[in-house]
Design a protein around this motif. Sequence first.
Motif, mmCIF file in Angstrom:
data_model
loop_
_atom_site.group_PDB
_atom_site.id
_atom_site.type_symbol
_atom_site.label_atom_id
_atom_site.label_comp_id
_atom_site.label_asym_id
_atom_site.label_seq_id
_atom_site.Cartn_x
_atom_site.Cartn_y
_atom_site.Cartn_z
ATOM 1 N N THR A 1 0.870 -1.157 0.000
ATOM 2 C CA THR A 1 0.000 0.000 0.000
ATOM 3 C C THR A 1 0.920 1.223 0.000
ATOM 4 O O THR A 1 1.853 1.275 0.806
ATOM 5 C CB THR A 1 -0.893 -0.004 1.268
ATOM 6 O OG1 THR A 1 -1.604 -1.238 1.342
ATOM 7 C CG2 THR A 1 -1.854 1.170 1.277
ATOM 8 N N VAL A 2 0.664 2.165 -0.873
ATOM 9 C CA VAL A 2 1.601 3.254 -1.144
ATOM 10 C C VAL A 2 0.913 4.581 -0.868
ATOM 11 O O VAL A 2 -0.002 4.975 -1.600
ATOM 12 C CB VAL A 2 2.083 3.201 -2.613
ATOM 13 C CG1 VAL A 2 3.073 4.313 -2.900
ATOM 14 C CG2 VAL A 2 2.687 1.836 -2.930
ATOM 15 N N ASP A 3 1.332 5.267 0.187
ATOM 16 C CA ASP A 3 0.708 6.545 0.557
ATOM 17 C C ASP A 3 1.668 7.728 0.417
ATOM 18 O O ASP A 3 1.252 8.870 0.601
ATOM 19 C CB ASP A 3 0.192 6.484 2.006
ATOM 20 C CG ASP A 3 -0.994 5.541 2.151
ATOM 21 O OD1 ASP A 3 -1.626 5.223 1.122
ATOM 22 O OD2 ASP A 3 -1.282 5.117 3.286
ATOM 23 N N GLU A 4 2.942 7.440 0.130
ATOM 24 C CA GLU A 4 3.936 8.510 0.050
ATOM 25 C C GLU A 4 4.379 8.728 -1.401
ATOM 26 O O GLU A 4 4.649 7.778 -2.130
ATOM 27 C CB GLU A 4 5.167 8.165 0.896
ATOM 28 C CG GLU A 4 4.860 7.922 2.366
ATOM 29 C CD GLU A 4 4.200 9.120 3.055
ATOM 30 O OE1 GLU A 4 4.493 10.265 2.659
ATOM 31 O OE2 GLU A 4 3.390 8.896 3.980
ATOM 32 N N ILE B 1 -0.674 1.559 -8.291
ATOM 33 C CA ILE B 1 -0.507 1.452 -6.832
ATOM 34 C C ILE B 1 -1.873 1.491 -6.153
ATOM 35 O O ILE B 1 -2.799 2.163 -6.612
ATOM 36 C CB ILE B 1 0.390 2.571 -6.255
ATOM 37 C CG1 ILE B 1 -0.126 3.964 -6.634
ATOM 38 C CG2 ILE B 1 1.840 2.383 -6.682
ATOM 39 C CD1 ILE B 1 0.568 5.105 -5.909
ATOM 40 N N PHE B 2 -1.967 0.760 -5.058
ATOM 41 C CA PHE B 2 -3.122 0.831 -4.166
ATOM 42 C C PHE B 2 -2.747 1.832 -3.067
ATOM 43 O O PHE B 2 -1.705 1.673 -2.423
ATOM 44 C CB PHE B 2 -3.401 -0.529 -3.525
ATOM 45 C CG PHE B 2 -3.754 -1.611 -4.508
ATOM 46 C CD1 PHE B 2 -5.074 -1.835 -4.878
ATOM 47 C CD2 PHE B 2 -2.759 -2.417 -5.061
ATOM 48 C CE1 PHE B 2 -5.410 -2.851 -5.771
ATOM 49 C CE2 PHE B 2 -3.082 -3.430 -5.954
ATOM 50 C CZ PHE B 2 -4.410 -3.641 -6.310
ATOM 51 N N THR B 3 -3.615 2.821 -2.835
ATOM 52 C CA THR B 3 -3.320 3.828 -1.824
ATOM 53 C C THR B 3 -4.530 4.122 -0.950
ATOM 54 O O THR B 3 -5.671 4.129 -1.432
ATOM 55 C CB THR B 3 -2.813 5.140 -2.465
ATOM 56 O OG1 THR B 3 -2.514 6.070 -1.417
ATOM 57 C CG2 THR B 3 -3.846 5.762 -3.407
ATOM 58 N N ASN B 4 -4.254 4.382 0.341
ATOM 59 C CA ASN B 4 -5.306 4.821 1.264
ATOM 60 C C ASN B 4 -5.594 6.306 1.089
ATOM 61 O O ASN B 4 -6.571 6.813 1.647
ATOM 62 C CB ASN B 4 -4.864 4.575 2.713
ATOM 63 C CG ASN B 4 -4.583 3.107 2.993
ATOM 64 O OD1 ASN B 4 -5.194 2.236 2.388
ATOM 65 N ND2 ASN B 4 -3.662 2.843 3.902
#
Length: 225
Positions: A198-201, A216-219
């Motif tokens: 999971t990629v948030d940055e 990418i899967f991101t929150n």
Amino acid sequence: MQIIAHRGASGLAPENTLRAMALAIELGASAIELDVQWADGELWVFHDRRLERCTNGRGVLTDQSRAYIESLDAGQGEQIPTLWQVMTLIAGRCELHIELKGPHTAEPVAALTRRAEAELGFRLAQWVVSSFHHPELARFAALRPELRLGALTANLPLQHAQFAEQLGAWSLNCDVDFVDAELVADAHRRGLKVLIYTVDEMSDRDTLAAMGVDGIFTNRPDRFK
Ligand code: G3P
Ligand code: MG
């Protein structure tokens, strides 16, 4: 690089709830990922095996009755939604990555994707069905061979992307903690897309883009608009 809202816009609203799904749509997400489990004759959108982290309930989700699951608060007054409720909300407005979290999910998801195509305006090309449970994913593939599959791994397999090719997958979906350039190159040689969770940055996104990662899967889909 495709941006996929992970459990809806789960960094901004309670994960896997209708609120998180609606927010992802508002943010313009082109794709949403969610997790499904089978309990008491229904497909529920819920990630964990147990209820404690994300609700005011107790116990293992798949052991519970429909009435108990419907009574729970999943955060900010949201309920645990059914897959059909989420499909009805989205109604073909974006792609849906449906992650099969366990056994007994392949058949009902096959049936519900067909129903959503007939009644809610979803197109075949809008589904990706994924799982860490590779036998369940293979069962799904036998039921709906025309749909795209995502073969999930939480580690770096000895034979690189071979397992995903063997499953006949469209994508290999790997944890950001394990992916490396060799895995990406091997997947691409086999004709597979590579999607990373999971990629948030932004800096991680840039590193993955340099490796040639496809999505990418991101929150936090708001950060990558
Ligand atoms: O489908 C990508 C990702 O959701 C897989 O891991 O644990 O977040 O369901 P998890
Ligand atoms: Mg998931």
